[in-house]
Design an enzyme around this catalytic site. Structure first.
Site, PDB file in Angstrom:
ATOM      1  N   ARG A 105       0.803  -1.227   0.000  1.00 49.07           N
ATOM      2  CA  ARG A 105       0.000   0.000   0.000  1.00 49.07           C
ATOM      3  C   ARG A 105       0.834   1.273   0.000  1.00 49.07           C
ATOM      4  O   ARG A 105       0.598   2.179  -0.820  1.00 49.07           O
ATOM      5  CB  ARG A 105      -0.915   0.041   1.243  1.00 49.07           C
ATOM      6  CG  ARG A 105      -2.184  -0.726   1.112  1.00 49.07           C
ATOM      7  CD  ARG A 105      -2.548  -1.307   2.453  1.00 49.07           C
ATOM      8  NE  ARG A 105      -1.586  -2.337   2.788  1.00 49.07           N
ATOM      9  CZ  ARG A 105      -1.687  -3.604   2.356  1.00 49.07           C
ATOM     10  NH1 ARG A 105      -2.734  -3.982   1.698  1.00 49.07           N
ATOM     11  NH2 ARG A 105      -0.740  -4.499   2.625  1.00 49.07           N
ATOM     12  N   THR A 106       1.759   1.373   0.937  1.00 51.36           N
ATOM     13  CA  THR A 106       2.472   2.638   1.099  1.00 51.36           C
ATOM     14  C   THR A 106       3.294   2.943  -0.142  1.00 51.36           C
ATOM     15  O   THR A 106       3.254   4.055  -0.689  1.00 51.36           O
ATOM     16  CB  THR A 106       3.371   2.586   2.351  1.00 51.36           C
ATOM     17  OG1 THR A 106       2.587   2.103   3.446  1.00 51.36           O
ATOM     18  CG2 THR A 106       3.926   3.955   2.685  1.00 51.36           C
TER      19      THR A 106
ATOM     20  N   LYS B  28      25.844  -4.612  -0.028  1.00 53.10           N
ATOM     21  CA  LYS B  28      27.318  -4.600   0.055  1.00 53.10           C
ATOM     22  C   LYS B  28      27.804  -3.904   1.316  1.00 53.10           C
ATOM     23  O   LYS B  28      28.996  -3.690   1.493  1.00 53.10           O
ATOM     24  CB  LYS B  28      27.891  -3.860  -1.163  1.00 53.10           C
ATOM     25  CG  LYS B  28      27.476  -4.434  -2.504  1.00 53.10           C
ATOM     26  CD  LYS B  28      27.987  -3.529  -3.630  1.00 53.10           C
ATOM     27  CE  LYS B  28      27.270  -3.827  -4.933  1.00 53.10           C
ATOM     28  NZ  LYS B  28      27.431  -2.736  -5.910  1.00 53.10           N
TER      29      LYS B  28
ATOM     30  N   ARG C  60      11.144   3.688   4.081  1.00 55.31           N
ATOM     31  CA  ARG C  60      10.695   2.679   5.055  1.00 55.31           C
ATOM     32  C   ARG C  60      11.911   1.865   5.468  1.00 55.31           C
ATOM     33  O   ARG C  60      12.700   1.430   4.607  1.00 55.31           O
ATOM     34  CB  ARG C  60       9.635   1.752   4.467  1.00 55.31           C
ATOM     35  CG  ARG C  60       9.339   0.586   5.408  1.00 55.31           C
ATOM     36  CD  ARG C  60       8.131  -0.198   5.031  1.00 55.31           C
ATOM     37  NE  ARG C  60       6.919   0.578   5.230  1.00 55.31           N
ATOM     38  CZ  ARG C  60       5.695   0.080   5.092  1.00 55.31           C
ATOM     39  NH1 ARG C  60       5.526  -1.186   4.744  1.00 55.31           N
ATOM     40  NH2 ARG C  60       4.637   0.839   5.293  1.00 55.31           N
TER      41      ARG C  60
ATOM     42  N   HIS D  73       4.501   5.977  11.584  1.00 50.13           N
ATOM     43  CA  HIS D  73       4.078   5.834  10.181  1.00 50.13           C
ATOM     44  C   HIS D  73       3.102   6.984   9.907  1.00 50.13           C
ATOM     45  O   HIS D  73       1.890   6.786   9.736  1.00 50.13           O
ATOM     46  CB  HIS D  73       3.424   4.468   9.989  1.00 50.13           C
ATOM     47  CG  HIS D  73       3.214   4.045   8.568  1.00 50.13           C
ATOM     48  ND1 HIS D  73       3.421   4.877   7.471  1.00 50.13           N
ATOM     49  CD2 HIS D  73       2.795   2.845   8.059  1.00 50.13           C
ATOM     50  CE1 HIS D  73       3.129   4.204   6.371  1.00 50.13           C
ATOM     51  NE2 HIS D  73       2.755   2.980   6.689  1.00 50.13           N
TER      52      HIS D  73
HETATM   53  N1   CP Z   1      -0.495   0.006   5.778  1.00 52.12           N
HETATM   54  C1   CP Z   1       0.731  -0.244   5.294  1.00 52.12           C
HETATM   55  O1   CP Z   1       1.740   0.403   5.717  1.00 52.12           O
HETATM   56  O2   CP Z   1       0.769  -1.216   4.359  1.00 52.12           O
HETATM   57  P1   CP Z   1       2.043  -1.695   3.546  1.00 52.12           P
HETATM   58  O3   CP Z   1       2.971  -2.374   4.545  1.00 52.12           O
HETATM   59  O4   CP Z   1       1.550  -2.627   2.509  1.00 52.12           O
HETATM   60  O5   CP Z   1       2.720  -0.474   2.984  1.00 52.12           O
END
Ligand code: CP
Length: 312
Positions: free
Chosen positions: A53-54, A82, A103, A131
């Site tokens: 999603r993100t 590496k 992320r 998040h």
């Molecule tokens: N909600 C969310 O962060 O989903 P993903 O891990 O798929 O990005």
């Protein structure tokens, strides 16, 4: 929004949040409203952990506002494999793009990255930390379904490692929501998160049993027990499968209860909930696009780096 980076929900005021949500609502109605303002802009997608999603919604959002993306790809196919440090990686990538979505499995990674670059960094999840862009789309969804004032919100599941929970709870203090945290004893909110919430004046209670509060809730935000975050598999096995809901569970809830989940789900919401009026989690995921369009439009706007805002 007057910030260079989006690192945690705690940096967002109520005015910041409402501005993004209002802009997102406008862009949901008229995706072309941004025009060509970002036509020459590139957004780097740096995902050191899996995401559907993100990553895809940032990619979509950037393209929908007229820009484009460059993708670091998987850790396995990058020079991280590496031994390149995060600091060096982002210092290189800032030369390729106008913003970085990061992320990473380590808490604090986005903040660290932001200290090495001059382009905006968006924290797309840092371990069990924060998040914040997820929080914006969560609030957008809540606002659409129930409004943001005078809410009673239940947040259930993995409250210890759940970064979506930590961000959402922090943001909800701006709206004076009543918060009920429901989890096994071993997955309670971390002490530091609880302290910050109390410090922000949060009205919160903790429970081990959903039945104690289900009938009071406007929103039930369910989260996955995140196997990958447990240092010990035995610890995971002791709580796996707890805190599941199905359509029968929701018979005792208010008719207008909204059920949300950041997804992915495993078994914590049974598929029979999907067809009920309570289910908002797929719409919630779809809301990631207009919300991230609005966020990017603000952070990558021509004045974003020079308007005096600085979250670093
Ligand atoms: N909600 C969310 O962060 O989903 P993903 O891990 O798929 O990005």
């Amino acid at each position: 929004m007057r910030h260079d980076h989006l690192l945690s929900a705690g940096q967002l005021t109520r005015e910041d949040i409402e501005a993004v949500l209002d802009r997102a609502a406008d862009l949901a109605d008229d995706p072309g409203a941004v025009g060509e303002r970002h036509a020459d802009r590139l957004l780097a997608l740096c995902f050191f952990e899996p995401s559907t999603r993100t990553k895809m919604s940032f990619d979509t959002a950037m393209k929908r506002i007229g820009g484009d993306t460059v993708d670091m790809g998987s850790v396995e196919s990058s020079s991280v494999k590496k031994g390149e440090s995060l600091a060096d990686t982002v210092r290189v990538i800032e030369g390729y793009a106008d913003g970085i979505v990061l992320r990473h499995p380590s808490e604090g990674a986005a903040k660290l990255a932001s200290q090495f670059v001059d382009v905006p960094v968006i924290n797309a999840g840092d371990g069990a930390g924060q998040h914040p862009s997820q929080t914006l789309l969560d609030l957008y969804t809540m606002r659409e379904r129930a409004g943001l004032d005078d809410l009673t919100v239940g947040i259930m599941g993995d409250l210890k490692y759940g970064r979506t929970v930590h961000s959402l709870a922090s943001a909800l203090t701006n709206f004076d929501a009543r918060m009920h945290f429901i989890s096994p004893e071993s997955l309670r909110l971390p002490r530091g998160v609880r302290f910050d919430l109390h410090d922000a004046g949060a009205r919160l209670r903790e429970h081990t049993d959903l039945d104690e509060v289900l009938e009071e809730l406007d929103v039930l935000y369910v989260t996955r027990i995140q196997r990958e975050r447990f240092p010990d598999e035995n610890e995971y096995q002791q709580v796996a499968g707890e805190y599941q809901i199905d359509a029968d569970t929701l018979e005792r809830a208010r008719d207008d209860l909204t059920v949300m989940h950041p997804l992915p789900r495993v078994d914590e919401i049974a598929p029979d909930v999907d067809a009920t009026d309570h289910a908002a989690y797929f719409a919630q995921a779809h809301n990631g696009v207009p919300v991230r369009m609005a966020l990017l439009d603000g952070l990558l706007g021509e004045d974003a780096a020079t308007d005096g805002g600085d979250a670093r």
